[in-house]
Design an enzyme around this catalytic site. Structure first.
Site, PDB file in Angstrom:
ATOM      1  N   HIS A 160     -10.155   0.859   1.891  1.00  0.00           N
ATOM      2  CA  HIS A 160      -9.712   2.232   2.196  1.00  0.00           C
ATOM      3  C   HIS A 160     -10.911   3.162   2.385  1.00  0.00           C
ATOM      4  CE1 HIS A 160      -5.386   2.373   2.045  1.00  0.00           C
ATOM      5  NE2 HIS A 160      -5.309   1.804   0.865  1.00  0.00           N
ATOM      6  N   CYS A 184       0.860  -1.174   0.000  1.00  0.00           N
ATOM      7  CA  CYS A 184       0.000   0.000   0.000  1.00  0.00           C
ATOM      8  C   CYS A 184       0.901   1.231   0.000  1.00  0.00           C
ATOM      9  CB  CYS A 184      -0.874  -0.018   1.254  1.00  0.00           C
ATOM     10  SG  CYS A 184      -1.960   1.395   1.377  1.00  0.00           S
ATOM     11  N   HIS A 233      -8.971  -4.168  -1.776  1.00  0.00           N
ATOM     12  CA  HIS A 233      -8.031  -3.362  -0.992  1.00  0.00           C
ATOM     13  C   HIS A 233      -8.485  -1.891  -1.001  1.00  0.00           C
ATOM     14  CE1 HIS A 233      -3.700  -2.284   0.153  1.00  0.00           C
ATOM     15  NE2 HIS A 233      -4.202  -1.124  -0.201  1.00  0.00           N
ATOM     16  N   GLU A 234      -8.869  -1.390  -2.182  1.00  0.00           N
ATOM     17  CA  GLU A 234      -9.267   0.024  -2.292  1.00  0.00           C
ATOM     18  C   GLU A 234     -10.630   0.271  -1.643  1.00  0.00           C
ATOM     19  OE1 GLU A 234      -6.966   1.986  -3.024  1.00  0.00           O
ATOM     20  OE2 GLU A 234      -5.627   0.512  -3.903  1.00  0.00           O
TER      21      GLU A 234
HETATM   22 NI    NI Z   1      -3.642   0.892  -0.055  1.00  0.00          NI
END
Ligand code: NI
Length: 183
Positions: free
Chosen positions: A158, A111, A154-155
């Site tokens: 976030h 990341c 993953h995004e």
């Molecule tokens: Ni990330």
């Protein structure tokens, strides 16, 4: 090509641990520019000439909270086998379905907000389908798999204030590895 002037927040920043808000259309010109800057940054970071020149860690995805804006937008710039790049701009994503099959990135996830080595694996769905809006506010659907599915999850995390490091069991970083397929 010139490096876009964007500042990526570090994991210690509180904004990275907050839930982002839904986007209301139309998008401002400022946010459209930021999207393009983020995509260019990601592309340059994956081209050795530029990653060396600008001292960049390579990355394929960035979410708005990572640049200090709590909006539900992320971008992915993925290099294809023919060395061309595919851009994704995903706004207000909603996961509609996910495969039962789980996968993990064998070398570990990375990341741009986490500048240290992290041991352990993150369980991800091998395939997901989502509904989202494009940059003009059109409703769209997309099904992604394998490494792109991992990047999307993953995004999306976030946007919910979750980092991949939050998903690794500190006492047992390889927990349930045998139940997942390595990619
Ligand atoms: Ni990330």
């Amino acid at each position: 090509m010139k490096l876009p002037d964007i500042k990526i927040l570090n994991e210690k920043n509180k904004l990275l641990h907050k839930v982002s808000k839904e986007v209301i259309f139309p998008l401002s010109n400022e946010n459209k520019k930021l999207i393009n800057d983020m995509l260019l940054y990601l592309k340059l970071s994956q081209i050795e000439k530029y990653s060396t020149k600008y001292n960049l860690r390579p990355g394929m995805g960035l979410a708005f909270p990572q640049v200090g804006k709590l909006l539900r937008i992320f971008v992915i710039c993925s290099e294809e086998e023919d060395e061309s790049f595919t851009n994704y701009v995903i706004i207000n994503p909603k996961i509609k379905s996910e495969s039962e099959e789980l996968i993990y990135v064998g070398e570990g996830e990375g990341c741009l907000s986490v500048d240290r080595d992290v041991e352990g694996i993150v369980p991800r769905h091998a395939r997901i389908t989502l509904e989202y809006f494009d940059i003009e506010g059109n409703k769209c659907n997309i099904r992604v798999r394998e490494d792109i599915a991992v990047a999307f999850q993953h995004e999306i995390d976030h946007l919910n204030g979750i980092l991949f490091t939050d998903k690794i069991d500190k006492k047992n970083p390889y927990k349930n590895q045998e139940l997942m397929r390595e990619i």
